[in-house]
Design a protein around this motif. Structure first.
Motif, PDB file in Angstrom:
ATOM      1  N   UNK A  79       7.084 -29.976  11.087  1.00  0.00           N
ATOM      2  CA  UNK A  79       8.150 -29.227  11.761  1.00  0.00           C
ATOM      3  C   UNK A  79       7.694 -27.834  12.174  1.00  0.00           C
ATOM      4  N   UNK A  80       6.389 -27.606  12.120  1.00  0.00           N
ATOM      5  CA  UNK A  80       5.803 -26.324  12.499  1.00  0.00           C
ATOM      6  C   UNK A  80       4.749 -26.557  13.575  1.00  0.00           C
ATOM      7  N   UNK A  81       4.663 -25.634  14.530  1.00  0.00           N
ATOM      8  CA  UNK A  81       3.665 -25.737  15.601  1.00  0.00           C
ATOM      9  C   UNK A  81       3.023 -24.387  15.848  1.00  0.00           C
ATOM     10  N   UNK A  82       1.843 -24.430  16.445  1.00  0.00           N
ATOM     11  CA  UNK A  82       1.182 -23.221  16.903  1.00  0.00           C
ATOM     12  C   UNK A  82       1.279 -23.202  18.424  1.00  0.00           C
ATOM     13  N   UNK A  83       1.656 -22.063  18.981  1.00  0.00           N
ATOM     14  CA  UNK A  83       1.839 -21.938  20.424  1.00  0.00           C
ATOM     15  C   UNK A  83       0.652 -21.237  21.070  1.00  0.00           C
ATOM     16  N   UNK A  84       0.433 -21.568  22.331  1.00  0.00           N
ATOM     17  CA  UNK A  84      -0.559 -20.875  23.155  1.00  0.00           C
ATOM     18  C   UNK A  84       0.052 -20.638  24.518  1.00  0.00           C
ATOM     19  N   UNK A  85      -0.285 -19.495  25.110  1.00  0.00           N
ATOM     20  CA  UNK A  85       0.236 -19.145  26.427  1.00  0.00           C
ATOM     21  C   UNK A  85      -0.821 -18.371  27.199  1.00  0.00           C
ATOM     22  N   UNK A  86      -0.939 -18.691  28.482  1.00  0.00           N
ATOM     23  CA  UNK A  86      -1.863 -17.990  29.376  1.00  0.00           C
ATOM     24  C   UNK A  86      -1.175 -17.816  30.722  1.00  0.00           C
ATOM     25  N   UNK A  87      -1.202 -16.593  31.213  1.00  0.00           N
ATOM     26  CA  UNK A  87      -0.569 -16.261  32.491  1.00  0.00           C
ATOM     27  C   UNK A  87      -1.634 -15.699  33.417  1.00  0.00           C
ATOM     28  N   UNK A  88      -1.580 -16.104  34.678  1.00  0.00           N
ATOM     29  CA  UNK A  88      -2.509 -15.578  35.677  1.00  0.00           C
ATOM     30  C   UNK A  88      -2.523 -14.058  35.583  1.00  0.00           C
TER      31      UNK A  88
END
Length: 170
Positions: A79-88
């Motif tokens: 029930x736990x996740x690791x997030x990743x995000x990348x924006x131009x």
């Protein structure tokens, strides 16, 4: 206006274009080499089997992406996740990150996910040409709280960088 949709394997070229800047020019990613297009496409396919992998589009162009991944492999962590995000690089600070995380959070809630974690590289004392505190500040604005600080655990560009974990319970 920013549209959010599920990323597809055929988006790999544009997503890799966004990501490659961060690999080559920053300590945001601790990867040293830009993955191949095929490897990146496989990452999208594999992650999408279990978790949301989404992209943001403006004027028909992908301007950022975010995804959730395994926090830890053991069943108790499901029930736990690791997030990743990348924006131009040219589209940062324009609402893309918020739109991606809002959509990601909504999808994860529907999946029964409770804890969100972000593993963020930070400079040990002050920002330099490879790394700032911007990601940590962004996550704080999105409701994340500091959960842990690891010192000099990643080395890139012949410099040691810290890593923090930030957490949000949804």
């Amino acid at each position: 206006m920013i549209e959010i949709r599920t990323a597809r394997p055929e988006d790999a070229g544009r997503l890799l274009e966004i990501y490659s800047y961060y690999v080559k020019n920053t300590a945001i990613s601790f990867e040293y080499e830009v993955p191949s297009l095929e490897e990146f496409r496989e990452r999208i396919v594999n992650i999408s089997e279990k978790y949301p992998y989404i992209c943001a589009i403006s004027d028909g162009v992908i301007i950022g992406y975010a995804y959730a991944g395994v926090f830890h492999a053991r069943e108790a962590y499901k029930h736990s996740v690791e997030l990743s995000i990348y924006v131009d690089l040219e589209r940062r600070r324009g609402g893309c990150g918020r739109a991606l995380y809002d959509a990601l959070e909504e999808r994860l809630k529907a999946q029964g996910i409770r804890n969100l974690y972000a593993c963020i590289a930070v400079p040990p004392k002050k920002a330099d040409e490879y790394l700032t505190f911007d990601s940590m500040k962004f996550h704080k604005k999105m409701g994340f709280k500091l959960a842990g600080h690891f010192h000099a655990c990643g080395k890139k560009f012949d410099r040691w960088y810290d890593m923090v974990y930030m957490e949000k319970i949804i």
